[in-house]
Design an enzyme around this catalytic site. Structure first.
Site, PDB file in Angstrom:
ATOM      1  N   GLU A  40      -3.335   5.836  13.225  1.00  0.00           N
ATOM      2  CA  GLU A  40      -3.386   4.441  13.655  1.00  0.00           C
ATOM      3  C   GLU A  40      -2.576   4.259  14.937  1.00  0.00           C
ATOM      4  O   GLU A  40      -1.462   4.758  15.036  1.00  0.00           O
ATOM      5  CB  GLU A  40      -2.853   3.557  12.524  1.00  0.00           C
ATOM      6  CG  GLU A  40      -3.791   3.618  11.312  1.00  0.00           C
ATOM      7  CD  GLU A  40      -3.082   3.427   9.973  1.00  0.00           C
ATOM      8  OE1 GLU A  40      -2.004   2.815   9.961  1.00  0.00           O
ATOM      9  OE2 GLU A  40      -3.617   3.899   8.951  1.00  0.00           O
ATOM     10  N   SER A  99      -7.147   3.563   7.621  1.00  0.00           N
ATOM     11  CA  SER A  99      -7.748   4.239   6.464  1.00  0.00           C
ATOM     12  C   SER A  99      -6.973   5.516   6.212  1.00  0.00           C
ATOM     13  O   SER A  99      -7.388   6.601   6.600  1.00  0.00           O
ATOM     14  CB  SER A  99      -9.207   4.597   6.767  1.00  0.00           C
ATOM     15  OG  SER A  99      -9.942   3.466   7.141  1.00  0.00           O
ATOM     16  N   GLU A 100      -5.822   5.360   5.570  1.00  0.00           N
ATOM     17  CA  GLU A 100      -4.950   6.529   5.419  1.00  0.00           C
ATOM     18  C   GLU A 100      -5.631   7.658   4.659  1.00  0.00           C
ATOM     19  O   GLU A 100      -5.463   8.833   4.991  1.00  0.00           O
ATOM     20  CB  GLU A 100      -3.638   6.140   4.718  1.00  0.00           C
ATOM     21  CG  GLU A 100      -2.655   5.396   5.608  1.00  0.00           C
ATOM     22  CD  GLU A 100      -3.010   3.930   5.803  1.00  0.00           C
ATOM     23  OE1 GLU A 100      -3.912   3.442   5.096  1.00  0.00           O
ATOM     24  OE2 GLU A 100      -2.389   3.275   6.659  1.00  0.00           O
ATOM     25  N   ASP A 116       5.884   5.978   3.729  1.00  0.00           N
ATOM     26  CA  ASP A 116       5.576   5.061   2.625  1.00  0.00           C
ATOM     27  C   ASP A 116       4.056   4.880   2.460  1.00  0.00           C
ATOM     28  O   ASP A 116       3.605   4.453   1.406  1.00  0.00           O
ATOM     29  CB  ASP A 116       6.185   3.688   2.900  1.00  0.00           C
ATOM     30  CG  ASP A 116       7.661   3.771   3.231  1.00  0.00           C
ATOM     31  OD1 ASP A 116       8.468   3.294   2.433  1.00  0.00           O
ATOM     32  OD2 ASP A 116       8.001   4.336   4.297  1.00  0.00           O
ATOM     33  N   HIS A 137       8.615   0.088   3.479  1.00  0.00           N
ATOM     34  CA  HIS A 137       8.602   0.804   4.758  1.00  0.00           C
ATOM     35  C   HIS A 137       9.824   1.683   4.960  1.00  0.00           C
ATOM     36  O   HIS A 137      10.079   2.122   6.068  1.00  0.00           O
ATOM     37  CB  HIS A 137       8.548  -0.199   5.927  1.00  0.00           C
ATOM     38  CG  HIS A 137       7.178  -0.724   6.212  1.00  0.00           C
ATOM     39  ND1 HIS A 137       6.530  -1.584   5.363  1.00  0.00           N
ATOM     40  CD2 HIS A 137       6.337  -0.523   7.247  1.00  0.00           C
ATOM     41  CE1 HIS A 137       5.344  -1.895   5.890  1.00  0.00           C
ATOM     42  NE2 HIS A 137       5.214  -1.263   7.028  1.00  0.00           N
TER      43      HIS A 137
END
Ligand SMILES: Cc1ncc(C[n+]2csc(CCOP(=O)(O)OP(=O)(O)O)c2C)c(N)n1
Ligand SMILES: [Mg+2]
Lengths: 818, 419
Positions: free
Chosen positions: A496, A526-527, A552, A594
């Site tokens: 990203e 879209s990990e 995370d 995070h």
């Protein structure tokens, strides 16, 4: 983001309506005459033959699971068998037009696809190619077995070879296609374009997309098909793969010459059921699966429903879609209607469907109908068709006997570390292709000009130099990446906000100017697909750096990291390599979702290498190491450290290329009284503690930065503990289940008699990470380290604790679960 | 079972002084027990009826374990009974004798009597010492029961062992016992057989250990005892107020030795695992013959005490040994030993070293010895001196020089006392 694409308000605010593209449903309408002309009798009959082979192969397994024998030979197969009886036409039809260059990836139910794709490739490959493949694959071990009972030409041999390699794999034998490490649900054979089958529902969607990306970026021929089930349409990663494959940028931003969208066909083998849940009318809402295409892009993914009970309809669809894909107009979605007569697995009691429904499908059994069609149109008579059944039975009897024999088909030895040796490929390769790397400017004109000119060490006579003029941890990473990008043409990076922005923490700043789009691009959020496609890219033979911004976010890519990235090298018995680096960073200041250090989570997964540099020198040297290797590396970085220069390694960060030794911890300070081992950025707090120990208490602490989590060489740590007898382990990871406890247990076993106290572990609290202002109550601080030493290892004279680190507190926290 | 000294982990019950059902008053002897160093009477801490005894004579019991219950008749004392299985791990069955099939099932871990608080759990570990400190203590021969832990919760850690005083040094335990190449059956005839146990057993082990692990060399000499005898006579006849009448020949010897060792520190030393540690202070052991056995109490810092002080301390320790009240801590940590058989008419003998010490002086009786003085033979009283040294640590010449200095000083004992 790209400046070249303007978001014009007058356009986006304009009234209009979306008209959906029409999606054909079972539109195949060729006449027998046209089919005769197109295929010729021999091919049409061969399609039948392949369907028979699959039906018999699967029925054999059905008998083995249910009756424990095949044709009088008893065998107890302990593992799974998800059979595709009833689905043969869909597999054979699909593969008719495919060549060995085309890849298929599959599911837990892919025996039929393995056979169909292999038989199709065998038909197209020349004799010498076939012999070459069989002789070289695993040094011809399975070929030698097959030769014992096969008479006939190379094709005959290759057919038996496929049947034996698949069955031996299913039975967990060393002669299996993957030495038995994959088994029924993962068997595959790359030389014929049969790529990994995946026991995770939908698992192949993003991996296949990555393979298609590999073909595009590296200009390789062939298309890629992901064969996944209808129920996998409910899986997030499948949708993510589709979005990833459908990105506009392939056609709007990438060099045209690269070829457009990755040539990926998402083929849903739609047998209308998951295990027992029915995707039509119960568990999904699409009515007709192909409809999903219209939600994805203006082309509606060129989606179609195809009649998978007619092999020629499927062959026709694949042939047409292949053109679309080769033109770069993908992705394509096919909803291939089929039906399994067999249960989901041998334990399936079919409680979810009526016999009457099954009877309806039996009446339309593709094998019978297609046989009738061949006879009606005089492509073959009954005796010829029946002969196939006898032929395959004869083959299978021999294959079965060989595959069940422990002499001919032993299992891998577990008396030596055979499986351990498969966990990593442990290779180092400068480049995975000899082509010239595609770049936009010479290295000398890149941002390296600035970074190389900076101070390489952050201190001058003990005083800090201005940060802007000194090479930082982030810039050190950049230098490592630049080196490999200019060496290895296959290397790409994405994630990203990677391009233009330069990655959320600017590590990639300056790369946009150097690299064409197809080597550095922005992915959708879209990990799962970021990691999954990278897995597919790497196992196809390319080097790839995927980035997840915050560690995370690994949860979003859990399966892709834990089951795919980690396992394919060993599940393939090292047929595949995984030259892939997954960059993640440990955050702070951004609260609970995070700021967690998740090194321990990946440390638990076999098959991953895990690194976490804590200085600029290591950032460059360790990333360089990871990038030249062929193993999957989860590379942790620290957001706290990105802006920091090197202050510990004398001489600073070399301008030239270098690597840190794999698995070797770094001695950061020599001492004789106590050992502190750290993982990650907590190193600096540990050094402060060491300062105080020596200033106030006259205790000289040895500080070791583990920097590697796996592999990890304990020698240096144990040597130190043998000397000092006292050891404290510190990391920013939450204490419960922390990797530090593994380390502690190992140290106490390796150095037990030298220990002067228990191995003390200091981790972050087992809480959520609180707001930035309260972080000091969460992450280990200097005081925690000193207090833990005082309370658990070595009482310090005149030390007043300011935190609670005693052993009673360990009990209390565990009782509360915090 | 009271803890009879820091080093005592367990005691053997030699005999009960009271029987079950007897009444007993606080302070009355309840039983006699034996540590590895001495026998001691255990007094009842309370008055009442002896309701139960939990161990038989001859049994070894860990300290701080209940050995008996005293209370009002009829009281239920089952809760006080220690769980023996948990305290004394079952002894290893030798292979071959064990028969899996007939063995009782392994004892279930006993339900704990102690309330299960976190702290008591931690306190239950008897030996609070780090593995590192334990191995170091073994290497240096430090008796860990004689030192205090400064680690968390009182754990003995490395620094405590390193800082251990010489008094905490101990002979290492016997590691191997040679199998005797001799007959193992009793000779024919009546015999009174007693098991080798308690202090006798310890002495047996130590003597064997001494002989097996040291290179013993005995040197014999004698010293002109004229001055000694006349000085001794002078003190005997001195006014009572001086309190010097009871100074013995042996006290003189102890005094002379305490003054000579500092000039020959190689004899005031211990040899432990490849290291010889010499001491400035003289912690002087001397052998005391008690009805039970031989004991060696230690006069601490003897080199700082004058003759009278040495004499008094020796008397006190001798009495304590004879009464069986000597504390185990008074029996350890010597740097040199004197043993005297002169009063029993022995002229000379070979004393056995008390490892890790490297020297022991045996004292014989006084005999007239013909000596040529100015061409004329005269008979002068001489006292026998037999010095055994560990030849590993000391050479014969050095030991001879020590003996020479010592006999010179004994010959002029009046001057030495005056110094
Ligand atoms: C992620 C995941 N969830 C659940 C399962 C268990 N499972 C195995 S197959 C299956 C049904 C899959 O149905 P479909 O995708 O339609 O394939 P089919 O079995 O019909 O070929 C399920 C739920 C799994 N293997 N992976
Ligand atoms: Mg299905």
């Amino acid at each position: 983001m790209p400046k070249s694409l303007t978001i014009d308000p007058s356009e986006v605010r304009q009234r209009s309506a979306i008209k959906s593209q029409e999606i054909p449903v079972n539109a195949y309408a060729a006449t027998p005459e046209r089919e005769r002309k197109k295929y010729g009798s021999e091919n049409l009959v061969r399609i039948y033959r392949d369907m028979v082979y699959i039906r018999e192969f699967e029925s054999m397994l059905d008998g083995v699971k249910k009756e424990g024998a095949y044709r009088g030979v008893e065998y107890d197969h302990r593992g799974p068998a998800h059979l595709s009886i009833g689905q043969e036409a869909a597999a054979v039809g699909q593969c008719f037009h495919l060549s060995a260059d085309d890849f298929i990836f599959g599911s837990h139910r892919s025996h039929g696809e393995i056979l169909a794709k292999s038989f199709s490739a065998i038909e197209k490959l020349g004799e010498s190619d076939l012999i070459g493949i069989m002789e070289s694959y695993m040094d011809g071990a399975s070929l030698r077995v097959v030769q014992r009972f096969t008479r006939g030409d190379a094709k005959d041999l290759a057919i038996n070879y496929t049947l034996y390699g698949t069955l031996a794999e299913i039975f967990g034998r060393e002669n299996g296609f993957n030495k038995g490490m994959g088994g029924s649900m993962h068997a595959f054979f790359p030389p014929f374009g049969v790529m990994p089958n995946n026991a995770i529902v939908g698992g192949s969607a993003d991996i296949a997309t990555g393979a298609a990306l590999f073909k595009r970026v590296n200009r390789k021929p062939g298309i890629v098909i992901a064969n996944i089930g209808d129920a996998s349409m409910g899986c997030g990663p499948v949708w993510e793969a589709i979005t990833f494959a459908a990105m506009d940028q392939y056609r709007t931003l990438w060099d045209q010459e690269v070829g457009g969208n990755p040539p990926i066909l998402f083929n849903f083998m739609n047998n209308f059921y998951g295990m027992g849940g029915q995707s039509k009318g119960e568990t999904m809402g699409f009515g007709i699966l192909a409809r999903v295409g219209s939600g994805v892009n203006p082309d509606a993914m060129h989606a179609e429903r195809v009649d998978g009970y007619n092999p020629l309809a499927v062959a026709d669809a694949v042939e047409r879609k292949r053109d679309i894909l080769e033109e770069g107009q993908g992705p394509v979605l096919l909803d291939t209607v089929t039906y399994r007569f067999s249960g989901h697995s041998p334990s399936d009691a079919s409680s979810y469907r009526d016999k009457s429904e099954m009877d309806l499908w039996y009446q339309q059994d593709a094998l019978t109908n297609y046989g009738e069609y061949l006879k009606e149109n005089r492509h073959a008579d009954t005796s010829r068709l029946d002969a196939f059944r006898d032929d395959v039975t004869e083959r299978l009897v021999n294959v079965f006997e060989a595959a069940t024999s422990l002499e001919l088909s032993p299992r891998v030895s577990i008396h030596v570390d055979s499986i351990g040796e498969m966990m990593f490929s442990d290779q180092y390769q400068d480049r995975l292709s000899e082509k010239a790397p595609e770049v936009l400017i010479p290295k000398s004109e890149s941002r390296l000009k600035t970074t190389l000119a900076k101070h390489r060490f952050g201190l001058d006579g003990g005083k800090p130099l201005p940060k802007l003029q000194t090479l930082t941890y982030a810039e050190a990473l950049f230098e490592a990446l630049m080196h490999r990008f200019y060496e290895d043409p296959t290397m790409i990076a994405y994630g990203e906000e990677n391009r233009d922005w330069g990655g959320a923490f600017s590590v990639y700043r300056g790369l946009t100017e150097c690299l064409p789009y197809h080597r550095l691009f922005n992915s959708p959020i879209s990990e799962a697909a970021i990691v999954g496609t990278a897995v597919g890219y790497a196992l196809s033979g390319g080097r790839v750096v995927a980035e997840l911004m915050y560690c995370d976010f690994m949860g979003r890519a859990g399966d892709e990291i834990f089951n795919q990235m980690a396992k394919w090298q060993s599940m393939s018995a090292n047929v595949l390599q995984m030259p892939m680096v997954l960059r993640v960073s440990v955050g702070s200041k951004y609260g609970a979702q995070h700021s967690q250090d998740w090194t321990s989570i990946v440390a638990h997964i076999p098959g991953l290498k895990v690194m976490f540099p804590a200085t600029a020198y290591d950032a460059k040297g360790m990333l360089s190491l990871a990038l030249r290797g062929t193993d999957p590396v989860v590379f942790f970085e620290s957001q706290r450290l990105y802006p920091e220069p090197e202050t510990l390694v004398e001489g600073g960060v070399p301008t030239e290329y270098y690597e840190v030794e794999m698995g070797e911890p770094a001695l950061r300070r020599r001492g004789g009284d106590l050992t502190i081992v750290t993982v990650g950025a907590v190193l600096y707090r540990a050094l402060e503690a060491a300062d105080e120990l020596s200033d106030k208490h006259g205790i000289s602490a040895e500080v070791i930065d583990a920097r590697f989590i796996n592999p990890l060489n304990y020698d240096k740590i144990v040597e130190s503990v043998e000397k000092t007898g006292k050891v404290v382990l510190v990391s920013d990871a939450c204490e419960r289940g922390s990797f530090l406890h593994t380390m502690a247990s190992n140290i106490s076993q390796l150095a037990f008699n030298y220990l002067d106290g228990p191995v003390a572990v200091v981790g972050a609290r087992n809480w959520i990470t609180p707001p930035a202002e309260l972080e000091e109550a969460f992450f280990p601080q200097k005081e925690w380290i000193l207090d833990a030493i005082h309370e658990r290892v070595l009482p310090l004279t005149e030390h007043k604790v300011s935190t609670v680190q005693n052993v009673e507190e360990i009990v209390r926290r565990n009782q509360l679960g915090v | 079972m009271p803890k009879l000294g820091q080093s005592v982990e367990s005691c053997i019950i030699i005999g009960w002084k009271k029987q079950k059902g007897d009444s007993i008053t606080a302070g009355e002897p309840l039983c006699e027990v034996e540590t590895d160093k001495s026998a001691v009477e255990v007094e009842s801490p309370v008055s009442g009826t002896l309701l139960d005894v939990f161990f038989d004579e001859g049994e070894e019991v860990a300290v701080q374990v209940n050995i008996a219950a005293i209370g009002a008749p009829g009281e239920d004392v089952t809760g006080l009974k220690p769980n023996v299985a948990a305290e004394n791990p079952p002894e290893d069955k030798s292979p071959g004798t064990s028969d899996e099939a007939v063995q009782p099932p392994p004892a279930q871990p006993a339900a704990l009597e102690v309330p299960q608080t976190r702290l008591s759990k931690q306190d239950r570990s008897k030996r609070r010492i780090s593995p590192r400190a334990a191995s170091l203590a073994e290497e240096l021969g430090v008796d860990i029961s004689a030192i205090k832990g400064t680690g968390p919760g009182g754990r003995i850690i490395e620094r405590d062992v390193r800082a251990a005083p010489p008094t905490a040094l101990k002979p290492a335990a016997v590691q191997t016992r040679l199998t005797p190449p001799i007959q193992t059956d009793l000779p024919p005839g009546e015999a009174q057989t007693a098991p080798l146990q308690g202090t006798r057993k310890i002495i047996a082990e130590r003597m064997l250990y001494s002989i097996q692990t040291t290179a013993q060399l005995t040197l014999n000499a004698s010293a002109d005892a004229s001055a000694l005898l006349s000085f001794r006579q002078r003190l005997k006849n001195s006014a009572e107020a001086f309190d010097l009448q009871n100074v013995t020949i042996n006290d003189f010897i102890l005094f002379a030795v305490s003054r000579t060792l500092p000039d020959h520190q190689e004899l005031n030393a211990v040899l432990l695992k490849e290291a010889i540690s010499q001491y400035e202070s003289v912690h002087l052991g001397f052998a005391v013959d008690t009805p039970r056995c031989l004991m060696v109490p230690v006069i601490r810092d003897a080199n700082t005490l004058n003759l009278k002080a040495i004499s008094l301390e020796a008397k006190r320790l001798t009495a304590a040994c004879l009464e069986g009240v000597v504390s185990p801590d008074e029996l350890t940590g010597g740097t040199f030993t004197v043993t005297n058989l002169g009063s029993l008419g022995i002229e000379s003998f070979t004393p056995i070293l008390n490892p890790p010490q490297v020297g022991i002086l045996g004292v014989g009786n006084v005999n007239l010895k013909p000596v040529e003085v100015d061409g004329e033979v005269r008979h002068i009283p001489h006292i026998g001196l037999s010095l055994t040294i560990d030849h590993q640590a000391i050479d014969g010449a050095a030991a001879s020089r020590f003996l020479g200095t010592l006999s010179g000083r004994l010959t002029a004992i009046d001057l030495l006392v005056a110094m």
